[in-house]
Each structure stands twice: as structure tokens, then as C-alpha cells.
Design a protein around this motif. Structure first.
Motif, PDB file in Angstrom:
ATOM      1  N   ALA A  37       0.837  -1.209   0.000  1.00  0.00           N
ATOM      2  CA  ALA A  37       0.000   0.000   0.000  1.00  0.00           C
ATOM      3  C   ALA A  37       0.869   1.255   0.000  1.00  0.00           C
ATOM      4  O   ALA A  37       0.618   2.195  -0.759  1.00  0.00           O
ATOM      5  CB  ALA A  37      -0.928  -0.013   1.218  1.00  0.00           C
ATOM      6  N   ARG A  43      -4.762   6.967  -9.660  1.00  0.00           N
ATOM      7  CA  ARG A  43      -5.462   5.731  -9.243  1.00  0.00           C
ATOM      8  C   ARG A  43      -4.555   4.854  -8.396  1.00  0.00           C
ATOM      9  O   ARG A  43      -5.018   4.190  -7.476  1.00  0.00           O
ATOM     10  CB  ARG A  43      -5.928   4.921 -10.460  1.00  0.00           C
ATOM     11  CG  ARG A  43      -7.050   5.485 -11.264  1.00  0.00           C
ATOM     12  CD  ARG A  43      -8.441   4.986 -10.933  1.00  0.00           C
ATOM     13  NE  ARG A  43      -8.633   3.642 -10.485  1.00  0.00           N
ATOM     14  CZ  ARG A  43      -9.060   2.625 -11.212  1.00  0.00           C
ATOM     15  NH1 ARG A  43      -9.321   2.784 -12.490  1.00  0.00           N
ATOM     16  NH2 ARG A  43      -9.265   1.446 -10.674  1.00  0.00           N
ATOM     17  N   GLN A  61      -4.844   6.062  -4.956  1.00  0.00           N
ATOM     18  CA  GLN A  61      -6.118   5.637  -4.379  1.00  0.00           C
ATOM     19  C   GLN A  61      -6.112   4.156  -4.030  1.00  0.00           C
ATOM     20  O   GLN A  61      -6.632   3.757  -2.987  1.00  0.00           O
ATOM     21  CB  GLN A  61      -7.256   5.937  -5.355  1.00  0.00           C
ATOM     22  CG  GLN A  61      -7.505   7.410  -5.546  1.00  0.00           C
ATOM     23  CD  GLN A  61      -8.559   7.682  -6.610  1.00  0.00           C
ATOM     24  OE1 GLN A  61      -8.688   6.934  -7.573  1.00  0.00           O
ATOM     25  NE2 GLN A  61      -9.298   8.757  -6.429  1.00  0.00           N
ATOM     26  N   ILE A  62      -5.505   3.337  -4.886  1.00  0.00           N
ATOM     27  CA  ILE A  62      -5.405   1.905  -4.591  1.00  0.00           C
ATOM     28  C   ILE A  62      -4.570   1.698  -3.330  1.00  0.00           C
ATOM     29  O   ILE A  62      -4.914   0.872  -2.475  1.00  0.00           O
ATOM     30  CB  ILE A  62      -4.807   1.139  -5.800  1.00  0.00           C
ATOM     31  CG1 ILE A  62      -5.834   1.069  -6.925  1.00  0.00           C
ATOM     32  CG2 ILE A  62      -4.359  -0.258  -5.402  1.00  0.00           C
ATOM     33  CD1 ILE A  62      -5.288   0.525  -8.229  1.00  0.00           C
ATOM     34  N   ARG A  88      -4.267   3.725  -0.827  1.00  0.00           N
ATOM     35  CA  ARG A  88      -5.097   4.105   0.333  1.00  0.00           C
ATOM     36  C   ARG A  88      -6.115   3.011   0.649  1.00  0.00           C
ATOM     37  O   ARG A  88      -6.352   2.696   1.821  1.00  0.00           O
ATOM     38  CB  ARG A  88      -5.812   5.413   0.052  1.00  0.00           C
ATOM     39  CG  ARG A  88      -4.890   6.609   0.077  1.00  0.00           C
ATOM     40  CD  ARG A  88      -5.631   7.892  -0.220  1.00  0.00           C
ATOM     41  NE  ARG A  88      -4.716   9.026  -0.230  1.00  0.00           N
ATOM     42  CZ  ARG A  88      -4.920  10.126  -0.906  1.00  0.00           C
ATOM     43  NH1 ARG A  88      -6.015  10.280  -1.630  1.00  0.00           N
ATOM     44  NH2 ARG A  88      -4.031  11.107  -0.864  1.00  0.00           N
ATOM     45  N   ARG A  89      -6.718   2.457  -0.385  1.00  0.00           N
ATOM     46  CA  ARG A  89      -7.708   1.393  -0.172  1.00  0.00           C
ATOM     47  C   ARG A  89      -7.050   0.123   0.366  1.00  0.00           C
ATOM     48  O   ARG A  89      -7.649  -0.583   1.180  1.00  0.00           O
ATOM     49  CB  ARG A  89      -8.455   1.103  -1.462  1.00  0.00           C
ATOM     50  CG  ARG A  89      -9.436   2.204  -1.829  1.00  0.00           C
ATOM     51  CD  ARG A  89     -10.153   1.968  -3.137  1.00  0.00           C
ATOM     52  NE  ARG A  89     -10.794   0.673  -3.195  1.00  0.00           N
ATOM     53  CZ  ARG A  89     -11.063   0.038  -4.331  1.00  0.00           C
ATOM     54  NH1 ARG A  89     -10.744   0.576  -5.495  1.00  0.00           N
ATOM     55  NH2 ARG A  89     -11.638  -1.151  -4.320  1.00  0.00           N
ATOM     56  N   SER A 125      -6.647   0.155   4.103  1.00  0.00           N
ATOM     57  CA  SER A 125      -7.886   0.251   4.873  1.00  0.00           C
ATOM     58  C   SER A 125      -7.976  -0.894   5.890  1.00  0.00           C
ATOM     59  O   SER A 125      -7.674  -2.038   5.572  1.00  0.00           O
ATOM     60  CB  SER A 125      -9.081   0.191   3.921  1.00  0.00           C
ATOM     61  OG  SER A 125     -10.285   0.103   4.655  1.00  0.00           O
ATOM     62  N   ASN A 168     -13.093  -3.010   1.865  1.00  0.00           N
ATOM     63  CA  ASN A 168     -12.742  -1.827   1.086  1.00  0.00           C
ATOM     64  C   ASN A 168     -11.508  -2.034   0.216  1.00  0.00           C
ATOM     65  O   ASN A 168     -11.240  -1.237  -0.669  1.00  0.00           O
ATOM     66  CB  ASN A 168     -12.495  -0.632   2.021  1.00  0.00           C
ATOM     67  CG  ASN A 168     -13.755  -0.162   2.695  1.00  0.00           C
ATOM     68  OD1 ASN A 168     -14.856  -0.461   2.266  1.00  0.00           O
ATOM     69  ND2 ASN A 168     -13.587   0.577   3.778  1.00  0.00           N
ATOM     70  N   ARG A 169     -10.763  -3.074   0.498  1.00  0.00           N
ATOM     71  CA  ARG A 169      -9.528  -3.312  -0.239  1.00  0.00           C
ATOM     72  C   ARG A 169      -9.833  -3.860  -1.634  1.00  0.00           C
ATOM     73  O   ARG A 169     -10.703  -4.716  -1.795  1.00  0.00           O
ATOM     74  CB  ARG A 169      -8.649  -4.323   0.500  1.00  0.00           C
ATOM     75  CG  ARG A 169      -8.167  -3.815   1.822  1.00  0.00           C
ATOM     76  CD  ARG A 169      -7.305  -4.845   2.509  1.00  0.00           C
ATOM     77  NE  ARG A 169      -7.031  -4.447   3.872  1.00  0.00           N
ATOM     78  CZ  ARG A 169      -6.895  -5.280   4.868  1.00  0.00           C
ATOM     79  NH1 ARG A 169      -6.955  -6.586   4.667  1.00  0.00           N
ATOM     80  NH2 ARG A 169      -6.652  -4.828   6.072  1.00  0.00           N
ATOM     81  N   PRO A 170      -9.092  -3.382  -2.636  1.00  0.00           N
ATOM     82  CA  PRO A 170      -9.296  -3.931  -3.987  1.00  0.00           C
ATOM     83  C   PRO A 170      -8.727  -5.345  -4.077  1.00  0.00           C
ATOM     84  O   PRO A 170      -7.784  -5.710  -3.372  1.00  0.00           O
ATOM     85  CB  PRO A 170      -8.516  -2.968  -4.888  1.00  0.00           C
ATOM     86  CG  PRO A 170      -7.488  -2.367  -3.997  1.00  0.00           C
ATOM     87  CD  PRO A 170      -8.077  -2.335  -2.618  1.00  0.00           C
ATOM     88  N   THR A 202      -6.311  -4.845  -9.072  1.00  0.00           N
ATOM     89  CA  THR A 202      -5.102  -4.040  -8.953  1.00  0.00           C
ATOM     90  C   THR A 202      -4.148  -4.310 -10.106  1.00  0.00           C
ATOM     91  O   THR A 202      -3.599  -3.385 -10.712  1.00  0.00           O
ATOM     92  CB  THR A 202      -4.420  -4.331  -7.606  1.00  0.00           C
ATOM     93  OG1 THR A 202      -5.362  -4.091  -6.562  1.00  0.00           O
ATOM     94  CG2 THR A 202      -3.208  -3.453  -7.403  1.00  0.00           C
TER      95      THR A 202
END
Length: 186
Positions: A13, A79, A82-83, A85-86, A89, A94-96, A101
């Protein structure tokens, strides 16, 4: 086991955020400079008796196309942030997913490769026009009236610089995407 997984996930992350910001700003700065130069080149006055230059027009079209691709690449770099940050989490919902990814990173690779291709085609056309101008501007031992459309102008060199900046920006995005893809597919 989960503690090791969490530390690896946090490291990935953090990497996504760091690489995302680095590539975002590098591409944004180089893209704004290139866009400004191309905008200035397109609105600058030309000599009254200058003939239209088809090769340069085609080169500028491809250069602008490379800039459009760079805009998409800048968005993809954001993006990545943002990925990151997710991924950080605390809520696992909330995680991709890893597949999602990887697809975003692969899209970044494709966008930057296409952008480099478009920009290089534009650079080849522009440099071809400049070479033609350089070869036909003067003939040794002959004094003639100078045709302004056959003289290399400083603005012509700026357009080459804009293309070089755009290729450099795409290269930065490409390196960042390769780095991330390598890290997440381990």
C-alpha cells in the motif's frame, strides 16, 4: 501468519502511494511543460509567405495525441495512490482485489507504451521536417533570397523538446508501472 500478511499489505500500500505520487507529479510537470510549448507553437504567428508544412502538422498531431495519452497516464498514477489508500484500509471489504489491482497496473503499462509510440511517431515526423529544412535552407556558394519557411526556427526546436518531455513523462509512468507490477505479482 496474518501479522506477516498485514505487514506485506501495508508495504505494498505504501509503495503504491509513493510510486503513484512520484509518477503523478513527474508526468504532470513534464506534461504541462510539453502542453504549454505545443500550445505556444500552435498559436505563434508564422511568416506571411510561409507555405503550410504537412509533415510538421502531422508531427504535432501525434505529439498532441501522446499528450492525451499522458493525461490518461496521469489519471492512472492518481489511481495508484487511491489503490494504496484502499489497500491500507482496516476494513478488508474496502480493499481492492489483486486481479483488479493488476488490471489497473497493466492498463498503465499499455497507456504509456501507446503514448511513447504516438509521441515517437510525432517526433520522427517533426525531425524529418527539420532535417529537410536544414538540407534545403542553404546551398554552399550560392547567394539567394532566403525563404523563411525553409529556415529552422527556435520554435521548431521547442517542439522537439516538448516531444522529448512527453516521452520522458511516459517513461517515468512506465517505470513506475513495471515496478508496481513486479512487486504485486511476487
Amino acid at each position: 501468519m496474518t501479522e506477516k500478511y498485514d505487514s506485506q499489505l501495508r508495504a505494498i500500500a505504501q509503495l503504491f502511494r509513493r510510486i503513484g505520487w512520484i509518477t503523478f507529479w513527474a508526468q504532470l510537470v513534464l506534461g504541462v511543460v510539453s502542453g504549454g510549448i505545443l500550445l505556444f507553437a500552435s498559436i505563434s504567428p508564422r511568416p506571411a509567405n510561409a507555405s503550410p508544412n504537412t509533415g510538421a502538422g502531422l508531427g504535432v498531431f501525434f505529439a498532441i495525441s501522446g499528450l492525451v495519452a499522458l493525461g490518461v497516464g496521469i489519471f492512472i498514477s492518481f489511481r495508484y495512490v487511491q489503490i494504496g489508500r484502499r489497500l491500507d484500509s482496516p476494513n478488508s471489504n474496502n480493499r481492492p482485489r489483486k486481479l483488479e489491482t493488476v488490471q489497473v497496473v497493466r492498463l498503465g503499462l499499455i497507456v504509456h507504451l501507446v503514448g511513447i509510440l504516438l509521441t515517437l511517431v510525432g517526433a520522427q515526423a517533426i525531425v524529418g521536417v527539420l532535417l529537410t529544412k536544414a538540407l534545403t535552407s542553404t546551398q554552399p556558394g550560392v547567394i539567394t533570397q532566403l525563404d523563411p519557411s525553409r529556415v529552422i526556427q527556435p520554435l521548431d526546436i521547442f517542439v522537439v523538446q516538448a516531444n522529448t518531455n512527453t516521452v520522458s513523462a511516459h517513461f517515468a509512468g512506465l517505470i513506475g508501472s513495471i515496478w508496481l507490477l513486479n512487486r504485486i505479482t511476487k
